[in-house]
Structure formats: C-alpha cells, structure tokens
Design a protein around this motif. Sequence first.
Motif, PDB file in Angstrom:
ATOM      1  N   TYR A  26      58.187  28.604  33.330  1.00 12.60           N
ATOM      2  CA  TYR A  26      57.165  27.776  33.966  1.00 12.60           C
ATOM      3  C   TYR A  26      55.959  28.629  34.349  1.00 12.60           C
ATOM      4  N   CYS A  64      55.743  18.703  35.355  1.00 11.13           N
ATOM      5  CA  CYS A  64      55.866  19.251  34.006  1.00 11.13           C
ATOM      6  C   CYS A  64      57.258  18.963  33.440  1.00 11.13           C
ATOM      7  N   ILE A  79      57.294  22.951  29.163  1.00 12.81           N
ATOM      8  CA  ILE A  79      57.566  24.326  29.574  1.00 12.81           C
ATOM      9  C   ILE A  79      58.033  25.164  28.381  1.00 12.81           C
TER      10      ILE A  79
END
Length: 299
Positions: free
Chosen positions: A120, A108, A113
């Motif tokens: 997260y 990610c 995020i």
Amino acid sequence: MVMTPPTTRPYVGRFAPSPSGPLHFGSLVAALGSFLQARSQQGRWLVRIEDIDPPREMAGAADLILQTLEAHGLAWDGEVIYQSRRHERYDEVIAALHRAGDLYWCRCTRREIMASGGFYNGHCRNLGLAPTGCAARLRQHHPVYRFEDALQGEIRVPAALAEEDFIVRRRDGLYAYNLAVVVDDMDSGITEIVRGADLLEPTVRQIALYQTLGAEVPAWVHLPLAVLPDGNKLSKQNHAPALNPDEASASLWQALAFLGQYPPPELREGQVDEIVAWGIAHWRQAGVPRQQKIVLGAR
C-alpha cells in the motif's frame, strides 16, 4: 503514543489456534512448546480461540480443539477466550486510534494495491475519508524493521513491509489478525509469545501496534515449523491429518523429539500425564533447533 518501560511481570503465555479445522502435529508442536515454556517458569498458560474470520471456520472445530488439548494433557489456566466475543473491545481500540490520529480510513481495493507494486502506497492517508465502505489502516509513525527472537536471533524485514500502513479492520467489517492478536495479548498480560516461525514477519507490525498503544512489548520465541518433504508447511489448508486422541502419548513423544528435548525411548509408551510431567521437568529452550523449518522424517 510512547512505549512504556519494561517491567518484571509474572510469566503468562498462551496458545491461540483458529477453528478452521482440527489440530494436527504442527499445531501440537506450537501448543506443547508454549505450554512447556510457561510451566517450566511456573507461569500461567492461556488458551484463546481466534474465531474472527467466520468464512474460514469449521463448525465444531473450537470444541474439538479444546478436547484434543485435554486429551494430550495440556491443561490451560482460567477461562478460554473467544475473539468472537470481543468485538466491542476491538471497536474501542479502533476508535481510540482514530481519535489519536493513528488510524485512517482507506477505500483502495486489493487489485489497486497489487497494481501499484503489492504494498500500500498511502493513497488515502490524508483524504479524511469516512468509515463507510472503507478499511481501517494504522498510520505507521515509527516502523519496526527488526526485532530479536529468543530462538531465531535477529529478524530483519524488508522496508516496504515495515513501513506499510497496514489494515486493522477490513472493508467487510471483519477485524484483522494483527489488531485482534495484539489487543488480546495486551489485555491478557502476555509476557512472551511462543508460536510457529510462519508468523515471524507479521511480528514487526504487531510490535509497531504495541508501541502505538503505549503497551509493553512481549518477548518472542518462534518455533520451527513442521514441513512436508515438498517444502509445504504441515497445515489445515494442506489437509494435515488430525491428531488422534487415542495416540496422544506417541504424538507427545514425537513433538518433544521434534523440539529437541530427547525424551527417553521408553517414555513413548508412558501415560499422557507422565510424558507431560517429564517435558516440564526437562524442558530446555536451548535444545530447540534454531531453524525456521524442519522436514518431517529428516531427523
């Protein structure tokens, strides 16, 4: 992994600056506070250069930092530790965490995020990704929501911060601060960490990592930060003036006063060794203001 029961260990403290620039008054407060805490308990005081983020480092800053500490009479024990020489050790810990199921790989991006709320959400937790092109995240089995600081009292953090699976190695291969600082302090046998109050919140993540590694958690003392009248922390990023070795006596006296130790006025003109000796003999942690920030010039 489970946390080992606390034991009585000889006192070991440390000062761990990053070589992103020269030391300033705020740095001296942290260095002096940790030094006096160690020396007043007949303990060892270590120095570690936290040079794991090359893009932020200034050429020659590490040597300048050590010279400045020497000029201010803050003599450390043993050899200086450099994080840049400990990559193999960090990799060893990361591999052990992965084998134990306490670490996974995450692809990610920061933008993704931020788009999902800033913390997260565990998207990659169970995907079984390979490390290539990924960050390494600690799997939070037992989040830490609070801890006791010897100066600041009970510190509580938001659940989202405590529960987040945080990064221990970045996508670009650089090691995260929270991993390196815990591994270094654990390997050095640090019993108490005395540092600035700007690091209060990350402490819960570091405690969680200590516990995951089955290591004894040190005690914590977070000193008040020196801030400017506009509220900004005195820091290298804010172009705080570097300490002048030729004015070491005056700087030490001011740092002692900032830390609530009330050095006698005549000591301001004393020799560096004399001021340091007075500080060791008269150090009282109870005298340090129980606040997270102090505005320079306001006392």
